[in-house]
Design an enzyme around this catalytic site. Structure first.
Site, short mmCIF file in Angstrom:
data_model
loop_
_atom_site.label_atom_id
_atom_site.label_comp_id
_atom_site.label_asym_id
_atom_site.label_seq_id
_atom_site.Cartn_x
_atom_site.Cartn_y
_atom_site.Cartn_z
N GLU A 123 16.44 23.33 18.24
CA GLU A 123 17.14 21.86 18.56
C GLU A 123 15.87 21.55 19.16
OE1 GLU A 123 20.78 20.29 15.97
OE2 GLU A 123 20.68 19.92 18.20
N HIS A 245 18.20 8.09 19.60
CA HIS A 245 18.31 9.09 18.76
C HIS A 245 16.69 9.29 18.36
CE1 HIS A 245 18.16 12.02 15.40
NE2 HIS A 245 19.32 13.12 16.06
N ARG A 291 14.09 14.35 23.00
CA ARG A 291 14.81 13.02 22.57
C ARG A 291 13.30 11.42 22.93
NH1 ARG A 291 21.03 13.89 20.45
NH2 ARG A 291 20.19 15.10 18.72
N HIS A 352 21.69 5.92 20.56
CA HIS A 352 23.11 7.12 20.35
C HIS A 352 23.91 7.35 21.23
CE1 HIS A 352 23.76 10.77 17.90
NE2 HIS A 352 22.54 11.87 18.27
N ARG A 387 20.74 14.17 26.77
CA ARG A 387 20.65 15.48 27.01
C ARG A 387 20.33 15.90 25.78
NH1 ARG A 387 23.67 16.04 22.27
NH2 ARG A 387 23.22 13.99 21.52
#
Length: 544
Positions: A123, A245, A291, A352, A387
């Site tokens: 990811e 997100h 992100r 998110h 994060r």
């Protein structure tokens, strides 16, 4: 007085029924009675809806050092390195505990050996494939497995559809104001306040993304643990860092439907309405950038083009590959008339993850004795200013393990108080004006999106704070005159957390990670966490 006066008793009260809370409950249950408080149905939390997976080093070509480095880079320079090392080093052991408990992570279909390895995906922000997953419904698999184990344990008892209202500190019965001895809880089934005496209390309530108009989170994510910990006297940190997100489905019939980052990890492209890619224009890592970068790029392109959404496209991959790796998303989109094997998916960013929260040490201890916090409700230092994908579920299970060990080590030292003060509702009545709560709720979420969203300014933050304070006054007056309800409790908590978020943002005079302000577009050379102390506000805020 409260005519019911129902008082529960346990050794450990766990407030929250997601991955963090259930993991801790299972680890301590052999030592005493555990009560788990669930605000809604048992599974209705962020864990259940998590799609991507859980990060841990299982590949011999990967390393703890690489996981640490990726986390530090994503955190934009203000992660607590000791915490990052602590979690990364204990990740494999804690994930193996999940596997041993029955979580069905996918195996590598190409491994034909007698002991096949788990399939690992990659990811954004990760330099290696290290994400264990159960297709595209990892959270559901974890929640279901943990729930099954909890339901079978004789020492764990559920109170379902109960809200945590406030913590009770020992000074309420003539003792230490820095020690918790119980909690007031609201029974949503019978609509009255009860209390719980406990030796240890654990906040595992998740984050506060419901403070925003658009969010990927379920409705229960209303910042309850952060708010009640703050009111009891705990410090909080880094609440300016709200992760948006990048890819939530843009569709009128699918509110809150997240499109996992694993789609981009497996080769999906982000595209403009004309079909051209745009992420290579913003970052060398393209779709696999962290992100915050991806969310800002999407927001920028939407505003630049005046577009309602951007698009996520994985249709260049084989159809059977897509259906096998993303079955949940494929079927949900198909039900909505979108065939992801043939066409692009309309997406927008949405709130998110709450990267800050209640300050805890590596054992999950807060500033108050016998009060622990684990999971998204906390500030551990793992996430810094952003994060890293799939570190959230990992933080839940590692801190559940470390907090459980600390509780077990201190089990025989803790005692129950004889009784708790009753909840007095003799001076309040039932409300016939719930519409006020609904109006205030919608107003809060809308201006938080506009003023405290992906891009901020000092003026927007000042406007947000003024509006929050006005709504706090109205809600405080309402709270003083009427019996509690779910909407009232959540609005009260959301307003408190919204204030803390804005104050944290106002204190950070730079742009870093998830906090981007047009007034301070550059990073400071020396920076660290934004910490708020409750004592600072007790004299300045009459509603504290």
């Amino acid at each position: 007085m409260n005519a019911n006066n129902t008082e529960h008793e346990c050794d450990v009260l766990v407030i929250g029924s997601g991955a963090a809370g259930l993991s801790l409950a299972l680890r301590v249950a052999a030592h005493g009675k555990v009560i788990v408080l669930s605000k809604g149905p048992k599974c209705e939390g962020s864990t259940y809806y998590a799609q991507g997976g859980i990060a841990a080093v299982f590949d011999e070509n990967d390393s703890i050092e690489s996981h640490v480095e990726d986390t530090l880079i994503a955190g934009a320079g203000i992660c607590e390195e000791d915490t990052v090392n602590f979690i990364a080093k204990n990740s494999k052991e804690c994930v193996q505990w999940l596997i041993d408990g029955g979580v069905p992570f996918d195996f590598d279909e190409n491994d034909k050996s007698d002991h096949p390895k788990h399939h690992l995906t990659r990811e954004g922000g990760h330099s290696h494939r290290r994400i264990l997953h159960a297709a595209d419904a990892t959270g559901m698999a974890m929640q279901t497995s943990l729930q099954d184990n909890v339901d079978r344990h004789p020492n764990i008892h559920f109170l379902e559809r109960y809200n945590a209202l406030d913590l009770i500190t020992e000074d309420k019965i003539g003792g230490d104001p820095k020690k918790v001895v119980g909690a007031y809880i609201w029974n949503r089934n019978q609509e009255h306040v009860e209390s719980v005496r406990a030796k240890f209390i654990i906040l595992a309530t998740g984050g506060a993304s419901k403070v925003y108009q658009y969010t990927s989170n379920p409705d229960v994510s209303s910042g309850d643990g952060i708010a009640i910990a703050w009111r009891a006297g705990c410090r909080v940190a880094n609440l300016e860092f709200n992760q948006f997100h990048p890819t939530c489905l843009f569709h009128p019939e699918a509110r809150n439907f997240l499109l996992t980052e694993a789609l981009r990890g497996e080769g999906a492209y982000l595209k403009r309405p004309d079909g051209t890619r745009f992420m290579p224009d913003f970052d060398d890592r393209s779709e696999l950038a962290p992100r915050d970068i991806v969310a800002r790029a999407i927001d920028f392109e939407m505003k630049r083009l005046g577009a309602d959404c951007m698009y996520l496209d994985i249709s260049h991959k084989p159809a059977d590959f897509i259906e096998k790796h993303f079955p949940t998303i494929y079927m949900r989109l198909k039900d909505l008339g979108i065939d992801m094997t043939k066409e692009s998916i309309p997406i927008v960013p949405a709130a998110h993850y709450t990267c800050g929260g209640v300050i805890v040490n590596q054992q999950g201890q807060t500033d108050l004795k016998n009060l622990y916090a684990i999971g998204e409700v906390t500030y551990t230092g793992l996430h810094g200013a952003n994060r890293l994908a799939s570190n959230s579920l990992l933080e839940c299970v590692v801190y559940a393990w470390s907090a459980a060990n600390d509780i077990i080590a201190n089990f025989d030292k803790a005692t129950l108080v004889d009784s708790l003060p009753y909840w007095d509702e003799s001076q309040v009545s039932n409300s016939d004006e719930e519409v006020i709560l609904q109006h205030n709720w919608h107003e809060l979420r809308l201006f938080m999106w506009d003023y405290m969203g992906i891009v901020r300014t000092d003026k927007r933050l000042e406007r947000a704070l003024r509006r929050i304070q006005l709504l706090q006054q109205e809600t405080h007056e309402y709270y003083s005159h009427f019996r509690v309800s779910n909407n009232l409790l959540e609005l009260r908590n959301l307003l408190q957390v919204a204030e803390l978020m804005v104050r944290c943002a106002m204190a950070r005079k730079e742009s870093r990670g998830l906090h981007y302000t047009l007034d301070y577009p550059n990073k400071l050379e020396n920076s660290g966490p934004t910490i708020l102390e409750p004592e600072t506000f007790r004299t300045s805020n009459p509603l504290f």
